[in-house]
Design a protein around this motif. Sequence first.
Motif, short mmCIF file in Angstrom:
data_model
loop_
_atom_site.label_atom_id
_atom_site.label_comp_id
_atom_site.label_asym_id
_atom_site.label_seq_id
_atom_site.Cartn_x
_atom_site.Cartn_y
_atom_site.Cartn_z
N ALA A 295 0.79 -0.68 -0.10
CA ALA A 295 -0.18 0.35 0.02
C ALA A 295 0.95 1.01 -0.21
CB ALA A 295 -1.15 -0.22 1.18
N ALA B 255 -1.95 -8.39 2.06
CA ALA B 255 -2.73 -7.73 0.68
C ALA B 255 -4.33 -7.44 0.99
CB ALA B 255 -2.09 -7.81 -0.08
N ARG B 256 -4.48 -9.01 1.22
CA ARG B 256 -6.08 -8.23 1.04
C ARG B 256 -6.82 -7.44 1.75
NH1 ARG B 256 -5.45 -14.17 -0.75
NH2 ARG B 256 -5.68 -14.79 1.19
N GLY C 219 -6.47 -3.38 0.96
CA GLY C 219 -7.74 -3.83 0.32
C GLY C 219 -6.66 -2.83 -1.21
N ARG C 220 -7.09 -2.75 -2.13
CA ARG C 220 -6.34 -2.00 -3.06
C ARG C 220 -6.40 -0.49 -2.90
NH1 ARG C 220 -8.65 -3.26 -9.65
NH2 ARG C 220 -6.25 -2.09 -9.76
N VAL C 221 -7.66 0.38 -2.52
CA VAL C 221 -7.77 1.05 -1.52
C VAL C 221 -7.30 1.29 -0.29
CG1 VAL C 221 -8.89 3.28 -1.02
CG2 VAL C 221 -8.70 2.43 -3.46
#
Length: 302
Positions: free
Chosen positions: A159, A289-290, A293-295
Amino acid sequence: MDPLDGVAAFVRVVEAGSFSAAARRLHISKSATSAHVQRLEERLGVRLLQRTTRRLSLTQAGATYYRHCARIVEQAEFAEQAAHALQREPRGILSISAPDTFGPMHVAPAIPEFLARFPELAIDISLSPRHVDLVQEGHDLAIRIGTLKDSPLVARRLAPSRFVLCAAPAYLKKRGVPRAPDDLLRHVCFGMSLMPWGDEWHLVSAKGEHRIAARGLLRSNSADILRIAALQGLGIALLPSWAVGDELRSGTLTRILPGCEPPASTIYAVYPSNRLMSAKVRAFVDHLARRIGRVPYWEKGL
């Protein structure tokens, strides 16, 4: 030649009853199998097998040697199977090094769900503000924030780490809200000794770069200490959003000068090797990572 090659070849020849059958089990040629056994006999200085055109038989020395070697080969096979199992399924102890503020706030909360999913795993997590030597200190994985130096470690980006200026509403009511970067010069600004800028904030806005002396009444290498000081109304802090996301959403801290901040840093998971990456490391990195989150979840609503 690895001495164990000769031992394994000898044991398989005895068990299979011929060099041809042993070669098939070892997945090598008959001539290579015979050569392994011959070199073993030469190294030991004793004949282990009596060879005739019709059959093979053990010599007295060979029978004694076989009894010991059979157990060695069996244990080696068990060890190999155990190693393969560790690569396939997460198990054993996962040793993690994490930053002393980010670790409790964002790594520790991810652990219970992970352990519930993989009951054959245990986790040993150490907290430190420094970048530890993974190999020397025996860690499988580290969470690092900032610029990574050239090294043989493999890094996976998790991130961004974005910094925000913030202060308690009570402080801003008393001292006023900064409307421009230069207004910060009239305020109490905390120094963060862990960061490269130390006592001088390097901020970037649409109008360019701004350097602000952060020589207030408090300086620390801990984002947690500076966050607490800001909450108590002692001054303005420049902190990563992951450290103050909840406070900014709840209103106990107020963001100052949006769009005026240092360039974002990066949060990484680093580990010694990707070629033989163990299942436990892969599983935890994927899990973290999950969860982030992507954001990043701490950025939502800011």
